[in-house]
Write an enzyme that holds these catalytic residues in place. Sequence first.
Site, PDB file in Angstrom:
ATOM      1  N   GLY A  17      15.574   6.612  -2.307  1.00 44.20           N
ATOM      2  CA  GLY A  17      15.933   7.768  -3.148  1.00 44.20           C
ATOM      3  C   GLY A  17      15.161   9.020  -2.761  1.00 44.20           C
ATOM      4  N   THR A  20      16.175  13.481  -3.306  1.00 40.71           N
ATOM      5  CA  THR A  20      16.062  14.426  -4.425  1.00 40.71           C
ATOM      6  C   THR A  20      14.843  14.073  -5.288  1.00 40.71           C
ATOM      7  OG1 THR A  20      17.315  15.452  -6.245  1.00 40.71           O
ATOM      8  CG2 THR A  20      17.550  13.079  -6.016  1.00 40.71           C
ATOM      9  N   GLY A  21      14.518  14.964  -6.214  1.00 37.91           N
ATOM     10  CA  GLY A  21      13.498  14.678  -7.228  1.00 37.91           C
ATOM     11  C   GLY A  21      12.137  14.297  -6.677  1.00 37.91           C
ATOM     12  N   ILE A  22      11.512  13.343  -7.346  1.00 31.47           N
ATOM     13  CA  ILE A  22      10.150  12.922  -6.994  1.00 31.47           C
ATOM     14  C   ILE A  22      10.124  12.266  -5.607  1.00 31.47           C
ATOM     15  CG2 ILE A  22       8.263  11.369  -7.697  1.00 31.47           C
ATOM     16  CD1 ILE A  22       9.320  11.792 -10.643  1.00 31.47           C
ATOM     17  N   GLY A  23      11.188  11.540  -5.271  1.00 31.48           N
ATOM     18  CA  GLY A  23      11.262  10.878  -3.966  1.00 31.48           C
ATOM     19  C   GLY A  23      11.282  11.886  -2.828  1.00 31.48           C
ATOM     20  N   TYR A 170      16.374   1.027 -19.585  1.00 26.22           N
ATOM     21  CA  TYR A 170      15.477   1.689 -18.622  1.00 26.22           C
ATOM     22  C   TYR A 170      14.060   1.127 -18.776  1.00 26.22           C
ATOM     23  CZ  TYR A 170      13.035   5.568 -16.267  1.00 26.22           C
ATOM     24  OH  TYR A 170      12.230   6.327 -15.434  1.00 26.22           O
TER      25      TYR A 170
HETATM   26  N1  LIG Z   1      11.551  12.301 -13.857  1.00 29.77           N
HETATM   27  C1  LIG Z   1      10.696  11.727 -14.707  1.00 29.77           C
HETATM   28  O1  LIG Z   1      10.276  12.317 -15.734  1.00 29.77           O
HETATM   29  C2  LIG Z   1      10.173  10.347 -14.431  1.00 29.77           C
HETATM   30  C3  LIG Z   1       9.216   9.814 -15.309  1.00 29.77           C
HETATM   31  C4  LIG Z   1       8.703   8.539 -15.055  1.00 29.77           C
HETATM   32  C5  LIG Z   1       9.162   7.832 -13.961  1.00 29.77           C
HETATM   33  N2  LIG Z   1      10.100   8.357 -13.132  1.00 29.77           N
HETATM   34  C6  LIG Z   1      10.549   7.559 -11.977  1.00 29.77           C
HETATM   35  O2  LIG Z   1      10.444   8.317 -10.793  1.00 29.77           O
HETATM   36  C7  LIG Z   1      11.380   7.826  -9.820  1.00 29.77           C
HETATM   37  C8  LIG Z   1      12.177   8.982  -9.231  1.00 29.77           C
HETATM   38  O3  LIG Z   1      13.000   9.506 -10.250  1.00 29.77           O
HETATM   39  P1  LIG Z   1      13.408  11.043 -10.333  1.00 29.77           P
HETATM   40  O4  LIG Z   1      12.965  11.526 -11.653  1.00 29.77           O
HETATM   41  O5  LIG Z   1      13.023  11.756  -9.099  1.00 29.77           O
HETATM   42  O6  LIG Z   1      15.010  10.877 -10.442  1.00 29.77           O
HETATM   43  P2  LIG Z   1      16.219  11.449  -9.570  1.00 29.77           P
HETATM   44  O7  LIG Z   1      15.992  12.869  -9.226  1.00 29.77           O
HETATM   45  O8  LIG Z   1      17.433  11.089 -10.344  1.00 29.77           O
HETATM   46  O9  LIG Z   1      16.147  10.562  -8.261  1.00 29.77           O
HETATM   47  C9  LIG Z   1      16.525   9.206  -8.253  1.00 29.77           C
HETATM   48  C10 LIG Z   1      16.885   8.808  -6.850  1.00 29.77           C
HETATM   49  O10 LIG Z   1      17.347   7.450  -6.886  1.00 29.77           O
HETATM   50  C11 LIG Z   1      18.559   7.397  -6.130  1.00 29.77           C
HETATM   51  N3  LIG Z   1      19.408   6.269  -6.512  1.00 29.77           N
HETATM   52  C12 LIG Z   1      19.977   6.022  -7.719  1.00 29.77           C
HETATM   53  N4  LIG Z   1      20.744   4.917  -7.632  1.00 29.77           N
HETATM   54  C13 LIG Z   1      20.658   4.463  -6.353  1.00 29.77           C
HETATM   55  C14 LIG Z   1      21.249   3.394  -5.652  1.00 29.77           C
HETATM   56  N5  LIG Z   1      22.112   2.552  -6.229  1.00 29.77           N
HETATM   57  N6  LIG Z   1      20.923   3.229  -4.351  1.00 29.77           N
HETATM   58  C15 LIG Z   1      20.082   4.071  -3.724  1.00 29.77           C
HETATM   59  N7  LIG Z   1      19.506   5.133  -4.337  1.00 29.77           N
HETATM   60  C16 LIG Z   1      19.803   5.328  -5.640  1.00 29.77           C
HETATM   61  C17 LIG Z   1      19.238   8.729  -6.420  1.00 29.77           C
HETATM   62  O11 LIG Z   1      20.285   8.972  -5.506  1.00 29.77           O
HETATM   63  P3  LIG Z   1      21.430  10.101  -5.802  1.00 29.77           P
HETATM   64  O12 LIG Z   1      20.789  11.439  -5.531  1.00 29.77           O
HETATM   65  O13 LIG Z   1      22.504   9.751  -4.856  1.00 29.77           O
HETATM   66  O14 LIG Z   1      21.804   9.948  -7.242  1.00 29.77           O
HETATM   67  C18 LIG Z   1      18.040   9.646  -6.249  1.00 29.77           C
HETATM   68  O15 LIG Z   1      17.784   9.850  -4.892  1.00 29.77           O
HETATM   69  C19 LIG Z   1      12.235   6.795 -10.563  1.00 29.77           C
HETATM   70  O16 LIG Z   1      11.739   5.496 -10.304  1.00 29.77           O
HETATM   71  C20 LIG Z   1      12.016   7.134 -12.028  1.00 29.77           C
HETATM   72  O17 LIG Z   1      12.230   6.036 -12.884  1.00 29.77           O
HETATM   73  C21 LIG Z   1      10.632   9.603 -13.344  1.00 29.77           C
END
Ligand SMILES: NC(=O)c1ccc[n+]([C@@H]2O[C@H](COP(=O)([O-])OP(=O)(O)OC[C@H]3O[C@@H](n4cnc5c(N)ncnc54)[C@H](OP(=O)(O)O)[C@@H]3O)[C@@H](O)[C@H]2O)c1
Length: 286
Positions: A17, A20-23, A170
């Site tokens: 992932g 986008t985002g944190i990744g 979740y």
């Molecule tokens: N944001 C927060 O406040 C927060 C807080 C605590 C923990 N986290 C954790 O941080 C991590 C990153 O999240 P984020 O906030 O950066 O969210 P995000 O911007 O939605 O990024 C999630 C990533 O996961 C990918 N993904 C989703 N389903 C997938 C699949 N079936 N196969 C491959 N890739 C897939 C998405 O791809 P697409 O772009 O194609 O959708 C995107 O690249 C996650 O583990 C989340 O639980 C986030």
Amino acid sequence: MRNKDFSIDGSLVIVTGGNTGIGKETARKLSSAGAKVIIACRNMEKAERASIEITELSQNPVKPMLLDLSDISSIGRFSEKFLEVYGTPDVLVNNAAVYMRKYQETSFGMEMTMAVNYLAPFYLSNLFLPHMAALDGETRIVNVTSDAYHVKDFDAKLSTRKHYKGFSAYSQSKRALMYFTFEMAEKIKRTSVTVNCVNPGHAATNIWPSDAIHWKAARGIISMIADPPSYAAENVVFTASSNEMKGVSGKYINNLAIGEPKKDSFEENTSHDLWENTLLYLQNLI
Ligand SMILES: NC(=O)c1ccc[n+]([C@@H]2O[C@H](COP(=O)([O-])OP(=O)(O)OC[C@H]3O[C@@H](n4cnc5c(N)ncnc54)[C@H](OP(=O)(O)O)[C@@H]3O)[C@@H](O)[C@H]2O)c1
């Protein structure tokens, strides 16, 4: 011989992932620090765009690869192709996750949140583990969790809930990922592979749903009070690459510190039961 003393410079890193985002911010920071980063994503168009962007910023080539974590055969194909093309990763960052407002299933019948956020990192990590353990020097598995792990009545049988609630699903998936981290750390303690989980903290990203009015409002509030993804990524980068994390395994990283999750949240035998149930589940599937 690689990584005798753990150094991210020159290390081979997978960020799931990472488009986008944190990744994406994690991939950018690790690439800027000299790592060879591969972002593993379900949408190749997005992944290619992100790779170009990150490469421009880090001045170090980042490559995209196809990986759909909701598809078991895609995970198998990804690991095989990765080993063939790039070799064994030094660091695997299991970052990708979903938050599903409405109940959805994968093609093999598992609730989507549990499948993507827990089953997929479990399977992917175990596919790479023997290769990582065979490398000379420390290698790391980093599971990105959340402080939303406080679900009540955790179900180690991986069965589907009758009354689906997005937050509960979740939370359940993140708790499973943490149980998995602690159990794997115990199982691999005699190897040079470490496994930890990290809470990145709250960040304004695409993870929160946008298809309902109350969520649209919540997203607006989150974007005002949450940290930018680059700030949250610092926690992941710390876990994946810092010297402080050398030899550290089975821990919960929060606010750039090595800690423990709330003690009463995790029951002793559950991590073992969950591991066994997950293996059985995968054996029936593959
Ligand atoms: N944001 C927060 O406040 C927060 C807080 C605590 C923990 N986290 C954790 O941080 C991590 C990153 O999240 P984020 O906030 O950066 O969210 P995000 O911007 O939605 O990024 C999630 C990533 O996961 C990918 N993904 C989703 N389903 C997938 C699949 N079936 N196969 C491959 N890739 C897939 C998405 O791809 P697409 O772009 O194609 O959708 C995107 O690249 C996650 O583990 C989340 O639980 C986030």
